[in-house]
Structures are given as C-alpha cells and as structure tokens.
Scaffold this motif. Structure first.
Motif, mmCIF file in Angstrom:
data_model
loop_
_atom_site.group_PDB
_atom_site.id
_atom_site.type_symbol
_atom_site.label_atom_id
_atom_site.label_comp_id
_atom_site.label_asym_id
_atom_site.label_seq_id
_atom_site.Cartn_x
_atom_site.Cartn_y
_atom_site.Cartn_z
ATOM 1 N N UNK A 257 0.930 -1.025 -0.240
ATOM 2 C CA UNK A 257 -0.226 -0.490 -0.094
ATOM 3 C C UNK A 257 0.563 0.852 -0.539
ATOM 4 N N UNK A 258 1.515 1.207 0.499
ATOM 5 C CA UNK A 258 3.568 2.627 0.544
ATOM 6 C C UNK A 258 4.294 2.275 0.198
ATOM 7 N N UNK A 259 4.882 1.566 -1.044
ATOM 8 C CA UNK A 259 5.552 1.211 -1.340
ATOM 9 C C UNK A 259 6.969 2.140 -1.595
ATOM 10 N N UNK A 260 6.272 3.229 -1.186
ATOM 11 C CA UNK A 260 7.747 4.948 -1.746
ATOM 12 C C UNK A 260 7.909 4.515 -0.130
ATOM 13 N N UNK A 261 7.102 4.372 0.473
ATOM 14 C CA UNK A 261 7.567 4.995 1.980
ATOM 15 C C UNK A 261 8.674 3.411 2.235
ATOM 16 N N UNK A 262 7.812 2.180 2.004
ATOM 17 C CA UNK A 262 9.044 0.923 1.953
ATOM 18 C C UNK A 262 10.710 1.462 1.396
ATOM 19 N N UNK A 263 10.387 1.671 0.565
ATOM 20 C CA UNK A 263 11.557 1.828 -0.479
ATOM 21 C C UNK A 263 12.395 3.150 0.322
ATOM 22 N N UNK A 264 12.200 3.959 0.617
ATOM 23 C CA UNK A 264 12.973 4.815 1.682
ATOM 24 C C UNK A 264 13.519 4.414 3.023
ATOM 25 N N UNK A 265 12.463 4.039 3.727
ATOM 26 C CA UNK A 265 13.373 2.787 5.164
ATOM 27 C C UNK A 265 14.335 2.030 4.136
ATOM 28 N N UNK A 266 14.446 1.591 3.332
ATOM 29 C CA UNK A 266 15.887 0.982 2.671
ATOM 30 C C UNK A 266 16.655 1.622 2.457
ATOM 31 N N UNK A 267 16.337 2.225 1.571
ATOM 32 C CA UNK A 267 17.306 3.404 0.881
ATOM 33 C C UNK A 267 18.047 4.538 1.850
ATOM 34 N N UNK A 268 17.238 4.461 3.467
ATOM 35 C CA UNK A 268 18.521 5.307 4.393
ATOM 36 C C UNK A 268 18.638 4.202 5.262
ATOM 37 N N UNK A 269 18.919 2.856 4.534
ATOM 38 C CA UNK A 269 19.980 1.972 5.214
ATOM 39 C C UNK A 269 19.747 0.945 5.812
ATOM 40 N N UNK A 270 17.978 0.914 6.595
ATOM 41 C CA UNK A 270 18.006 0.679 7.372
ATOM 42 C C UNK A 270 18.171 -1.125 7.067
ATOM 43 N N UNK A 271 17.859 -1.971 8.188
ATOM 44 C CA UNK A 271 18.032 -2.860 8.390
ATOM 45 C C UNK A 271 16.316 -3.587 7.576
ATOM 46 N N UNK A 272 15.534 -4.017 6.159
ATOM 47 C CA UNK A 272 14.463 -4.909 6.410
ATOM 48 C C UNK A 272 14.689 -6.011 6.087
ATOM 49 N N UNK A 273 13.199 -6.561 7.169
ATOM 50 C CA UNK A 273 12.460 -7.667 7.309
ATOM 51 C C UNK A 273 11.270 -7.911 6.888
ATOM 52 N N UNK A 274 10.699 -9.245 7.341
ATOM 53 C CA UNK A 274 9.592 -9.712 6.805
ATOM 54 C C UNK A 274 8.409 -9.393 7.645
ATOM 55 N N UNK A 275 6.803 -9.354 8.167
ATOM 56 C CA UNK A 275 6.771 -9.554 8.629
ATOM 57 C C UNK A 275 5.026 -10.561 8.419
ATOM 58 N N UNK A 276 5.516 -11.528 7.580
ATOM 59 C CA UNK A 276 3.926 -12.445 6.834
ATOM 60 C C UNK A 276 3.378 -11.107 6.019
ATOM 61 N N UNK A 277 2.226 -11.685 5.422
ATOM 62 C CA UNK A 277 2.198 -10.627 4.421
ATOM 63 C C UNK A 277 0.451 -9.489 4.955
ATOM 64 N N UNK A 278 -0.355 -10.705 5.755
ATOM 65 C CA UNK A 278 -1.118 -10.015 7.086
ATOM 66 C C UNK A 278 -1.317 -9.994 8.593
ATOM 67 N N UNK A 279 0.188 -9.662 8.547
ATOM 68 C CA UNK A 279 0.181 -10.396 9.630
ATOM 69 C C UNK A 279 -0.497 -11.530 10.820
ATOM 70 N N UNK A 280 -0.446 -12.619 10.407
ATOM 71 C CA UNK A 280 -1.510 -13.771 10.684
ATOM 72 C C UNK A 280 -0.406 -14.697 11.486
ATOM 73 N N UNK A 281 -1.329 -15.141 12.599
ATOM 74 C CA UNK A 281 -1.253 -15.408 13.273
ATOM 75 C C UNK A 281 -0.789 -17.495 12.631
ATOM 76 N N UNK A 282 0.470 -17.509 12.635
ATOM 77 C CA UNK A 282 1.200 -17.832 11.749
ATOM 78 C C UNK A 282 0.695 -20.255 12.870
ATOM 79 N N UNK A 283 0.525 -19.805 13.942
ATOM 80 C CA UNK A 283 1.015 -21.096 14.701
ATOM 81 C C UNK A 283 -0.688 -22.124 14.609
ATOM 82 N N UNK A 284 -0.972 -21.068 14.084
ATOM 83 C CA UNK A 284 -3.157 -21.397 13.824
ATOM 84 C C UNK A 284 -3.144 -21.550 12.697
ATOM 85 N N UNK A 285 -2.373 -21.438 11.698
ATOM 86 C CA UNK A 285 -2.833 -22.277 10.398
ATOM 87 C C UNK A 285 -2.413 -23.146 10.614
ATOM 88 N N UNK A 286 -2.431 -24.136 8.997
ATOM 89 C CA UNK A 286 -1.382 -25.355 8.907
ATOM 90 C C UNK A 286 -0.610 -25.019 8.218
#
Length: 279
Positions: free
Chosen positions: A117-146
């Motif tokens: 939804x906010x790709x320009x802001x996401x790119x700025x986070x990376x361009x500023x030299x910060x570490x990039x990680x993921x946190x799933x696609x929609x913040x699902x509780x993975x332990x509740x899924x198969x």
C-alpha cells in the motif's frame, strides 16, 4: 472560579501520577541475543536529565553481519532497535527522521500488505540504510494455520516487501511471536534470519509515551543489552523515541546495525530438488 481551579489541579496531579507509574517487567520474552555479561558497571544519569536532541550524537555502534541466528550476539550495552507492522505514512516517516537525527539505523519488520500500500515509504526505509525484514503478508498468527498455509503467508509477505523496497529481505519476525519448530526451520531454509525479542516496549498498549520509555529502559537496565521491539505504526512510538534514544545515549548504550551476510556454498555442492525452495 475557585472550584474550577481546584478541579484543574486535581486533574493535573492525576495525569502526572499516571506518567510515573511503572509496570512489572515481562519475563516471558524469549532471549536469543544475550551473551554472558561482562564485568562492567553501567553509569546512569539522573532521571531529570533533559533529552539531548541537538548537536553531535554518540549513539551509533558497530555493524553486525549475520548469516544465521547463531551470529546474532550482542555485547554489553548494545541494542538493536526493531520496528514491526509498518510502513504507514505519518508514523514511519517520523521514526525515520528521528533515527536520522541521532545517526542510527533500525530493523524494520514490514507487513507485506502495508508495504504494497505504501511502496514509496517502504523504499525510503531501505534507501536510508535500515535493515529490512518481513512480518508475513497480513500479520497472520502462523501457529493457528496449517504448515502449507503458514508458509504461503510467509512467502507472500516476503515477496511483497522485496518488491516494495527494491531490496532482498533477509530477516523475519513471527507475528505475536507465535511459532513452532517446523516453521522456524523452514523459514531458516529460505535464508531468513528469525528476529527474536529481548525487550518488549509494549508500545501497542494504550498508555503514555513516558510509560513506554520507562518500561523499556527498566527492562534494558536489567538485561544490559538486547533486541528492542517497537512498532512504527503507533503515534506514541514516534513521540517517545527521541527520549528513549537520549536515555540510551546518556547511559552509554550503542545501537547496532544489522546486515545480512550471505554464506558461500561449496563449488561441488549438488542441488537437490528436495531442498529447493522458491524465493
């Protein structure tokens, strides 16, 4: 008029009392980055020391290259600032500005849907030299899924963050810190370093910025080092961050910047279809 004055004084007293209330430390957070403490004593400053927002800062620490969780070891009075659930305009950009003011970087565990939804802001986070990680696609509780559904959620989030930021995603954090051994192993097979939490700021509670800062520093003083969990989607986080960073600097802490280090595979390694995973 006199009655109004009395009521105003009572309200002010109640507000100040709430700001100074502290809560018992949370001992349930899993620690993966703490090593045996060194024989050093921390030098603390007075509680009334004003935040230092201008001039030269000495908060930036070393660059720590890691290729697995085993490499993520912090020394005495070292911290990693991590921010989950963003990016979001009006919040993440303020956090970025504050980090830049203090000359430090953070680790941003982005939700894939938010990055889309906010790709320009996401790119700025990376361009500023910060570490990039993921946190799933929609913040699902993975332990509740198969297992298959959980991994699909992980992969979808990773790809969304990669596309939005224009950089490889090398770190991952479980939503709600809810996991199991099978998922953890499968995520590690994707060359993703799982980010655990040592100090939960609990900035997601409906509380004052001052309370968030106090809770975080109280826990940090007991541990001496660690990965701090915050969320760049909350207004109170951006509000309290300058004071937190000033406190860290005043007490001699250093903010570590994370960088992923790719491992070199042997030249004679034969790829097996059983172990190939889609990136």
């Amino acid at each position: 008029m006199y009655r109004f004055f009395i009521l105003s004084c009572m309200a002010l007293t109640a507000t100040l009392s709430a700001c100074t209330t502290t809560k018992a430390p949370d001992t349930s957070i899993k620690t993966s980055s703490v090593i045996a403490p060194e024989e050093r004593k921390l030098a603390y400053v007075g509680d009334n020391a004003p935040p230092r927002m201008t001039g030269w800062h000495h908060l930036a620490g070393r660059m720590l290259e890691v290729s697995s969780l085993a490499d993520l070891k912090l020394q005495d009075r070292e911290v990693i600032l991590s921010f989950d659930d963003g990016p979001i305009p009006g919040r993440t950009d303020k956090v970025l500005a504050i980090l830049d003011q203090f000359g430090v970087k953070g680790a941003f565990m982005m939700v894939g849907e938010m990055a889309e939804m906010h790709p320009a802001l996401a790119r700025k986070v990376a361009e500023d030299g910060n570490t990039i990680g993921s946190h799933t696609y929609d913040h699902a509780n993975l332990s509740a899924l198969d297992f298959d559904a959980a991994m699909a959620e992980v992969i979808k989030g990773e790809l969304a963050v990669t596309k939005a930021t224009g950089t490889d995603v090398s770190f991952f954090r479980f939503p709600y810190l809810s996991e199991n051994h099978r998922l953890r192993a499968a995520i590690a097979m994707r060359d993703l370093v799982v980010m655990d939490v040592d100090i939960d700021s609990k900035d997601y509670f409906a509380t004052t910025p001052a309370s968030v800062t106090q809770r975080t520093m109280d826990l940090l003083r007991k541990r001496g080092r660690g990965i701090i969990l915050m969320h760049d989607i909350h207004k109170r986080t951006a509000t309290m961050l300058p004071t937190l960073l000033s406190d860290l600097e005043a007490e001699g802490y250093k903010v570590v910047t994370l960088k992923f280090k790719k491992t070199q595979a042997p030249n004679n390694l034969v790829a097996s279809a059983d172990f190939v995973t889609t990136r």
